[in-house]
Design a protein around this motif. Structure first.
Motif, PDB file in Angstrom:
ATOM      1  N   ARG A 308       0.950  -1.188   0.101  1.00 44.72           N
ATOM      2  CA  ARG A 308       0.005  -0.010   0.179  1.00 44.72           C
ATOM      3  C   ARG A 308       1.031   1.342  -0.131  1.00 44.72           C
ATOM      4  NH1 ARG A 308      -4.572   2.839  -1.354  1.00 44.72           N
ATOM      5  NH2 ARG A 308      -6.291   1.294  -1.548  1.00 44.72           N
ATOM      6  N   SER A 309       2.009   1.345   0.664  1.00 45.56           N
ATOM      7  CA  SER A 309       2.983   2.410   0.635  1.00 45.56           C
ATOM      8  C   SER A 309       3.419   2.697  -0.712  1.00 45.56           C
ATOM      9  CB  SER A 309       3.951   2.103   1.642  1.00 45.56           C
ATOM     10  OG  SER A 309       4.773   1.280   1.303  1.00 45.56           O
ATOM     11  N   ASN A 312       0.225   3.949  -2.849  1.00 46.86           N
ATOM     12  CA  ASN A 312      -0.431   5.373  -2.568  1.00 46.86           C
ATOM     13  C   ASN A 312       0.583   6.253  -3.277  1.00 46.86           C
ATOM     14  OD1 ASN A 312      -2.290   4.315  -1.022  1.00 46.86           O
ATOM     15  ND2 ASN A 312      -1.148   4.723   0.752  1.00 46.86           N
ATOM     16  N   ASP A 334     -11.336   3.582   0.932  1.00 45.20           N
ATOM     17  CA  ASP A 334     -10.665   4.171   2.318  1.00 45.20           C
ATOM     18  C   ASP A 334     -10.311   2.389   3.053  1.00 45.20           C
ATOM     19  OD1 ASP A 334     -10.308   5.079   4.913  1.00 45.20           O
ATOM     20  OD2 ASP A 334     -12.170   5.562   5.266  1.00 45.20           O
ATOM     21  N   TYR A 335      -9.150   2.310   2.471  1.00 45.31           N
ATOM     22  CA  TYR A 335      -8.552   1.196   2.787  1.00 45.31           C
ATOM     23  C   TYR A 335      -8.354   1.037   4.338  1.00 45.31           C
ATOM     24  CZ  TYR A 335      -3.633   3.107   3.075  1.00 45.31           C
ATOM     25  OH  TYR A 335      -2.638   3.538   3.418  1.00 45.31           O
ATOM     26  N   THR A 336      -7.957   2.125   4.994  1.00 42.78           N
ATOM     27  CA  THR A 336      -7.823   2.150   6.446  1.00 42.78           C
ATOM     28  C   THR A 336      -8.854   1.879   7.361  1.00 42.78           C
ATOM     29  OG1 THR A 336      -8.220   4.545   6.748  1.00 42.78           O
ATOM     30  CG2 THR A 336      -6.067   3.822   6.180  1.00 42.78           C
ATOM     31  N   ASN A 337     -10.113   1.663   6.584  1.00 39.01           N
ATOM     32  CA  ASN A 337     -11.290   1.324   7.439  1.00 39.01           C
ATOM     33  C   ASN A 337     -12.416   0.245   6.665  1.00 39.01           C
ATOM     34  OD1 ASN A 337     -11.354   3.527   9.521  1.00 39.01           O
ATOM     35  ND2 ASN A 337     -11.442   4.819   7.971  1.00 39.01           N
ATOM     36  N   TYR A 341      -9.954  -6.404   4.999  1.00 41.45           N
ATOM     37  CA  TYR A 341      -8.845  -5.671   4.148  1.00 41.45           C
ATOM     38  C   TYR A 341      -8.239  -6.811   2.971  1.00 41.45           C
ATOM     39  CZ  TYR A 341      -4.435  -3.387   2.957  1.00 41.45           C
ATOM     40  OH  TYR A 341      -3.299  -2.699   2.573  1.00 41.45           O
ATOM     41  N   ASP A 452       3.282   0.243   4.605  1.00 32.66           N
ATOM     42  CA  ASP A 452       2.073   0.963   5.243  1.00 32.66           C
ATOM     43  C   ASP A 452       1.673   0.297   6.590  1.00 32.66           C
ATOM     44  OD1 ASP A 452      -1.203   1.010   5.560  1.00 32.66           O
ATOM     45  OD2 ASP A 452      -0.521   2.778   4.246  1.00 32.66           O
ATOM     46  N   VAL A 454      -1.102  -0.365   7.923  1.00 35.74           N
ATOM     47  CA  VAL A 454      -2.268  -1.502   7.722  1.00 35.74           C
ATOM     48  C   VAL A 454      -1.749  -2.716   7.263  1.00 35.74           C
ATOM     49  CG1 VAL A 454      -4.529  -1.912   6.376  1.00 35.74           C
ATOM     50  CG2 VAL A 454      -3.756   0.343   7.507  1.00 35.74           C
ATOM     51  N   GLU A 458      -1.902  -6.108   9.549  1.00 35.88           N
ATOM     52  CA  GLU A 458      -2.867  -6.980   8.957  1.00 35.88           C
ATOM     53  C   GLU A 458      -1.958  -8.282   8.681  1.00 35.88           C
ATOM     54  OE1 GLU A 458      -6.216  -8.904   7.729  1.00 35.88           O
ATOM     55  OE2 GLU A 458      -6.123  -6.858   8.568  1.00 35.88           O
TER      56      GLU A 458
END
Length: 496
Positions: A308-309, A312, A334-337, A341, A452, A454, A458
């Motif tokens: 993800r980093s 982005n 909104d991948y953080t929520n 995932y 990232d 998340v 995860e």
């Protein structure tokens, strides 16, 4: 040679005649030595074809995939990377250490035997002599590249000529030789000498699947940048940027489908039913094969996905997004929520879609003009020409976006280096550069591995690794100590 492809039989032949002598050096009946393996220029040419077959970028791509921030676990992950790259578990027993060491010396062994054998071959006429010289020039260039690859992974400091590098082997050693590491300076001198010889012997070559004078220039430019000799690096890189303009958006897409060579200076050709037409070792750095198979089992079966980093950083309007991100990807707004995932944010790699007849099998791009372009940017930052660096970054982005992009502004060299490192991260994603880029540029950019949060939470991944960490240098592998125990005293820091 121009109409030949890599030949497995030749590689097997090289392996046979490069086998080690036994302890008392008995001259065994039927043993294949250089003087009988190569008796004429045609056989020397076949040997060079086989030597090309030892070179491959799949393991380099796997190294960056495993040990940096390029990936996170994929939907089909069965444990790949969890006990190694995900937690930066790297030691002298790791596959990464033994793989890069043994493969590097396999390449040198094949090339040293070829170079030594060339002295035994007499030529008949100017045309045959020229052909022999061209073969020898390519062998010297490949030996220089093989040595630089070894130095890249095993030295602690590219810029220190007194730092230990690897074992200098420019001859065919016997099994009795117990050699120690040489310094960077000694290896760089050998590389430069080989490149000088190569440049004087190689014939002009326009086909990027063969070593050329431009290959020599590109390797010199890369090595100069690593050594922070930016006057040399900028001059050499600039000459290639002029000769190989950056690909437009259409050509850029086609380049990674192996249908366009616009900005390719050198690549390793991969053919359907060739020696690299196989599934590599599912996430390990120890195996080679389809370069796209570093992250996928096959179409839509990823065991590694885009981290993800990294994702982005890539703008959807950038052609590099189309090349890196597979259209089948599922992107969570909104991948953080997310609720789940793992299934709501599936970012599949598309860098190596394959060619007709085999998915995931693509040519390995070794030198592209975009690398030379960004070496020029790096040189400008080093001399504090931040405006010039910003203008060049903008020009690259203009081409990749196909439209006029904002001119960046850098308030310091550190800020400019960070922007450069991020640009390289996108431009060379899944091409095997990231680990070495952090090693050499990370401290100046105040950037190490940045996964990232998340992804880290995860998938149980260690989130960060500073650029100064000892694991940005590979350890000398245990397999080498077994036959050369004195080398233990020269193990890299952090692994003792």
């Amino acid at each position: 040679m121009k109409n030949k492809i890599y030949n497995l039989a030749i590689i097997v032949c090289i392996a046979l005649f490069s086998s080690c002598e036994n302890a008392i050096d008995i001259k065994q009946v039927g043993r294949v030595t250089a003087d009988v393996a190569f008796t004429n220029v045609s056989e020397l040419e076949n040997g060079l074809t086989g030597a090309y077959g030892f070179f491959d970028l799949t393991r380099e791509v796997a190294m960056a995939v495993n040990y940096t921030d390029e990936t996170a676990e994929g939907t089909e992950n069965g444990g790949q990377g969890r006990t190694t790259g995900a937690i930066f578990n790297l030691n002298a027993a790791s596959a990464a250490a033994s793989t890069f060491w043994t493969n590097g010396y396999d390449r040198l062994n094949a090339l040293n035997r070829l170079i030594e054998a060339a002295d035994l071959i007499e030529t008949n006429g100017a045309e045959e002599a020229s052909k022999k010289n061209d073969i020898l020039g390519q062998a010297y260039a490949l030996r220089a590249y093989a040595n630089f690859q070894l130095v890249s992974y095993f030295t602690t400091d590219y810029t220190d000529d007194n730092a230990l590098a690897v074992i200098k082997v420019d001859f065919v050693p016997s099994i009795a030789d117990k050699l120690l590491r040489s310094t960077n300076g000694e290896l760089y001198a050998l590389i430069e000498d080989d490149l000088n010889k190569a440049s004087s012997l190689i014939e002009d070559e326009s086909n990027p699947i063969f070593v050329s004078k431009d290959f020599v220039t590109a390797l010199r430019a890369r090595m100069a940048a690593y050594r922070q000799d930016y006057v040399t690096a900028e001059s050499l890189a600039s000459s290639l940027v002029t000769k190989y303009p950056l690909a437009d958006r259409t050509a850029y897409r086609l380049m990674f489908q192996d249908s366009d060579n616009s900005e390719i200076i050198f690549k390793l050709q991969r053919d359907v039913n060739g020696i690299y037409d196989n599934q590599p070792g599912s996430g390990t750095v120890a195996a080679s094969g389809w370069i796209g198979g570093v992250t996928l089992f096959g179409a839509n079966t990823p065991y590694f996905e885009i981290g993800r980093s990294l994702f982005n950083l890539i703008d959807p309007d950038d052609v590099r997004y189309d090349v890196i991100v597979d259209p089948v990807s599922i992107v969570a707004p909104d991948y953080t929520n997310t609720t789940d995932y793992r299934v709501e944010d599936v970012l599949q790699v598309n860098k190596y879609p394959g060619k007709p007849g085999q998915v995931l099998l693509n040519d390995n791009k070794v030198f592209r003009s975009s690398e030379m372009y960004l070496i020029v940017v790096e040189a400008k930052i080093a001399r504090n020409d931040l405006i010039g660096a910003a203008e060049d970054i903008k020009a690259l982005r203009d081409i990749r976006f196909g439209s006029d992009q904002p001119l960046p502004s850098y308030g310091s060299q550190q800020e400019a280096y960070e922007a450069l490192l991020n640009e390289r991260r996108v431009e060379f994603a899944f091409e095997g550069h990231r680990w070495k880029d952090i090693k050499r540029l990370g401290e100046r950019a105040n950037q190490g591995v940045e996964r990232d949060p998340v992804d880290a939470a995860e998938f149980g991944m260690t989130a960060t690794l500073p650029a100064t960490d000892y694991r940005f240098t590979l350890p000398i592998p245990l397999v080498e100590f077994n036959g050369n125990p004195d080398l233990r005293t020269q193990q890299n820091p952090g692994y003792n």
